[in-house]
Motif scaffolding. Structure first.
Motif, PDB file in Angstrom:
ATOM      1  N   GLY A   1      69.376  25.675  58.471  1.00  0.00           N
ATOM      2  CA  GLY A   1      70.630  26.029  58.245  1.00  0.00           C
ATOM      3  C   GLY A   1      70.681  26.796  57.000  1.00  0.00           C
ATOM      4  O   GLY A   1      71.608  27.890  57.069  1.00  0.00           O
ATOM      5  N   GLN A   2      69.747  26.950  56.214  1.00  0.00           N
ATOM      6  CA  GLN A   2      69.682  27.527  54.902  1.00  0.00           C
ATOM      7  C   GLN A   2      68.804  28.743  54.877  1.00  0.00           C
ATOM      8  O   GLN A   2      68.768  29.404  54.077  1.00  0.00           O
ATOM      9  CB  GLN A   2      69.695  26.829  53.682  1.00  0.00           C
TER      10      GLN A   2
ATOM     11  N   SER B   1      67.238  35.812  52.621  1.00  0.00           N
ATOM     12  CA  SER B   1      68.660  36.312  52.896  1.00  0.00           C
ATOM     13  C   SER B   1      68.405  37.693  53.653  1.00  0.00           C
ATOM     14  O   SER B   1      67.278  38.409  53.562  1.00  0.00           O
ATOM     15  CB  SER B   1      69.178  36.497  51.689  1.00  0.00           C
ATOM     16  N   GLY B   2      69.541  37.949  54.331  1.00  0.00           N
ATOM     17  CA  GLY B   2      69.509  39.236  55.071  1.00  0.00           C
ATOM     18  C   GLY B   2      69.522  38.916  56.447  1.00  0.00           C
ATOM     19  O   GLY B   2      69.598  37.682  56.885  1.00  0.00           O
TER      20      GLY B   2
END
Length: 122
Positions: free
Chosen positions: A74-75, A25-26
């Protein structure tokens, strides 16, 4: 800044299977590769498996044929499926992200998760 969150570690019997996941994340401008490393007590950290943004993979000889790395582009998530586990696979497993950030010029960056413990024991 990028954060890597690993999940899925635990205790498994020899010959068993276990899956690890790592979610990034980020903000990052470009991801070159995601990978898993491990460090056993008293040993150096070593590469387990790595997958590039193009899907190329490489594995440590000790895990070839037993471990599979995959990625959800994509994740920004990377998975490690481990089968036929052995006692010598016991280690803390770390997720790694190799990428680049643009801040006026491209800069290589390298991020690590906090690690998840995998214990293979009867």
């Amino acid at each position: 800044q990028v954060q890597l969150m690993e999940s899925g570690g635990g205790l498994v019997q020899p010959g068993g299977s276990l899956g690890l996941s790592c979610a990034a994340s980020g903000s990052i401008d470009s991801i070159n590769a995601l990978g898993w490393y491990r460090q056993a007590p008293g040993k150096q950290r070593e590469l387990v498996a790595r997958i590039t943004s193009g899907g190329s993979t490489n594995y440590a000889d000790s895990v070839k044929g037993r471990f599979t790395i995959s990625r959800d582009n994509g994740q920004n998530t990377v998975h490690l499926q481990m089968t036929s586990l052995k006692a010598e696979d016991t280690a803390v497993y770390y997720c790694n992200l190799e990428g680049r950030q643009y801040r006026g010029r491209w800069k290589a960056v390298d991020y690590w998760g906090n690690g998840t413990l995998v214990t293979v024991s009867s």
